[in-house]
Enzyme design. Structure first.
Site, PDB file in Angstrom:
ATOM      1  N   ASP A  66      -0.648  -4.310   2.898  1.00 54.45           N
ATOM      2  CA  ASP A  66      -1.038  -4.013   4.286  1.00 54.45           C
ATOM      3  C   ASP A  66      -2.457  -3.444   4.401  1.00 54.45           C
ATOM      4  O   ASP A  66      -2.952  -3.223   5.505  1.00 54.45           O
ATOM      5  CB  ASP A  66      -0.009  -3.094   4.981  1.00 54.45           C
ATOM      6  CG  ASP A  66       0.278  -1.814   4.232  1.00 54.45           C
ATOM      7  OD1 ASP A  66       0.129  -1.792   2.996  1.00 54.45           O
ATOM      8  OD2 ASP A  66       0.657  -0.812   4.881  1.00 54.45           O
ATOM      9  N   ASP A 211      -2.716   6.011   2.578  1.00 51.42           N
ATOM     10  CA  ASP A 211      -1.342   6.375   2.672  1.00 51.42           C
ATOM     11  C   ASP A 211      -1.056   7.509   1.678  1.00 51.42           C
ATOM     12  O   ASP A 211      -1.357   7.362   0.504  1.00 51.42           O
ATOM     13  CB  ASP A 211      -0.480   5.197   2.252  1.00 51.42           C
ATOM     14  CG  ASP A 211      -0.643   3.940   3.100  1.00 51.42           C
ATOM     15  OD1 ASP A 211      -1.469   3.908   4.006  1.00 51.42           O
ATOM     16  OD2 ASP A 211       0.070   2.976   2.834  1.00 51.42           O
TER      17      ASP A 211
HETATM   18 ZN   LIG Z   1       0.113   1.139   4.037  1.00 50.34          ZN
HETATM   19 ZN   LIG Z   2       0.701   1.979   0.701  1.00 50.93          ZN
END
Ligand SMILES: [Zn+2]
Ligand SMILES: [Zn+2]
Length: 308
Positions: A66, A211
């Site tokens: 992502d 993240d």
């Molecule tokens: Zn992510």
């Molecule tokens: Zn990630």
């Protein structure tokens, strides 16, 4: 000298019909820096009608799909313009393999040099005489880094009257003093910038964090940011899920923003469980802790002005 951010995608995990995956473009005085490039990055660039094919450098947080699946298309389309300057790509281990394999398998025609540097955070990854970009470690399910772009202090305000009183005539000597250089005037005296300038003024700071688990060391890294773009993937009730997947709640992002005294925070990397109409849950929880929180939206433009 302007500095501005464009949110190209604000989603995490999977794209939604109305939300691309995480990507932020920072434009500073003509330079273009891309932070992550998830699916849909090119679509937003096109819709914003930005002249983006000469991106100077790409900074990748980690190699989860992502955050990087938009990159091959960007590399291919960047070959549509004449460029001799290299494109730098920075990121944790595997970024080199990902880019090189994509280039090979997709038979990309690339007419400019691509320089890929795998980094080991913390480190300064990119620096000029005006600013530096630093990477620092985050805590995710694979090696992941956050980034800050921090401008160095600028010379103080110039006082022309003081220069005239000291015998420095209006002209090129003034600009030398304003750049911080000593000048020699006709009577043989040396005039220093300190004699005609006010105190140094601070530069601007942009931070990009996604993240990660909540990690107190992030606070020091992003301290005093003018714009802090930070993941706030879940609401408070889902903190266990956030911990298990090594992500943060919006409230945890707001806690970092508050402790770090940032001026403005934009949440990013929302869980696809939230429709746009439901994002207010994240915003309200974060604003209880840090009122200067905003929701980022695809193609949002954020100016980052000097404050003095
Ligand atoms: Zn992510
Ligand atoms: Zn990630």
């Amino acid at each position: 000298m302007n500095m501005e951010a464009f949110i190209l995608g604000c989603g995490g995990m999977m794209p939604l019909p109305y939300r691309h995956l995480t990507s932020v473009l920072l434009r500073r005085d003509g330079d273009l820096f891309l932070f992550d490039g998830g699916e849909g990055t090119q679509v937003s660039l096109k819709r914003l009608n930005l002249k983006w094919k000469k991106i100077n450098a790409i900074f990748v947080s980690h190699t989860h799909a992502d955050h990087v699946t938009g990159l091959p298309g960007i590399l291919m389309l960047s070959a549509q313009v004449d460029r001799t300057e290299p494109l730098y790509i920075y990121g944790p281990p595997k970024i080199k393999e990902y880019i090189e394999t994509s280039r090979k398998v997709l038979d990309m025609y690339i007419n400019y040099p691509i320089i890929i540097k795998e980094i080991s955070a913390p480190c300064i990854v990119h620096a000029t005489n005006e600013f530096q970009i630093r990477a620092f470690p985050l805590d995710h399910t694979k090696t992941c880094v956050g980034y800050t772009l921090e401008e160095f202090d600028r010379p103080g305000e110039f006082f022309p009257q003081k220069a005239l009183e000291l015998g420095v005539p209006c002209g090129p000597l003034w600009s030398k003093l304003q750049k911080g250089e000593n000048v020699l005037i006709s009577n043989g005296k040396t005039i220093t910038p300190e004699q005609v300038l006010g105190p140094k003024r601070s530069g601007r700071k942009f931070s990009f964090v996604t993240d990660t688990l909540y990690k107190p060391s992030i606070i020091d890294e992003v301290r005093d940011s003018d714009l802090f773009v930070c993941e706030g993937m879940f609401e408070d009730d889902l903190i266990d899920q956030a911990k298990e997947k090594k992500h943060m709640t919006a409230s945890q992002a707001a806690t970092i923003a508050k402790e770090a005294n940032v001026k403005r925070m934009c949440l990013i990397h929302y869980s696809p469980r939230y429709t746009d109409k439901e994002l207010h849950i994240l915003l309200e929880q974060a604003q209880k802790i840090w009122p200067e929180t905003q929701l980022s939206k695809d193609r949002m433009h954020i100016d980052i002005p000097f404050i003095d």
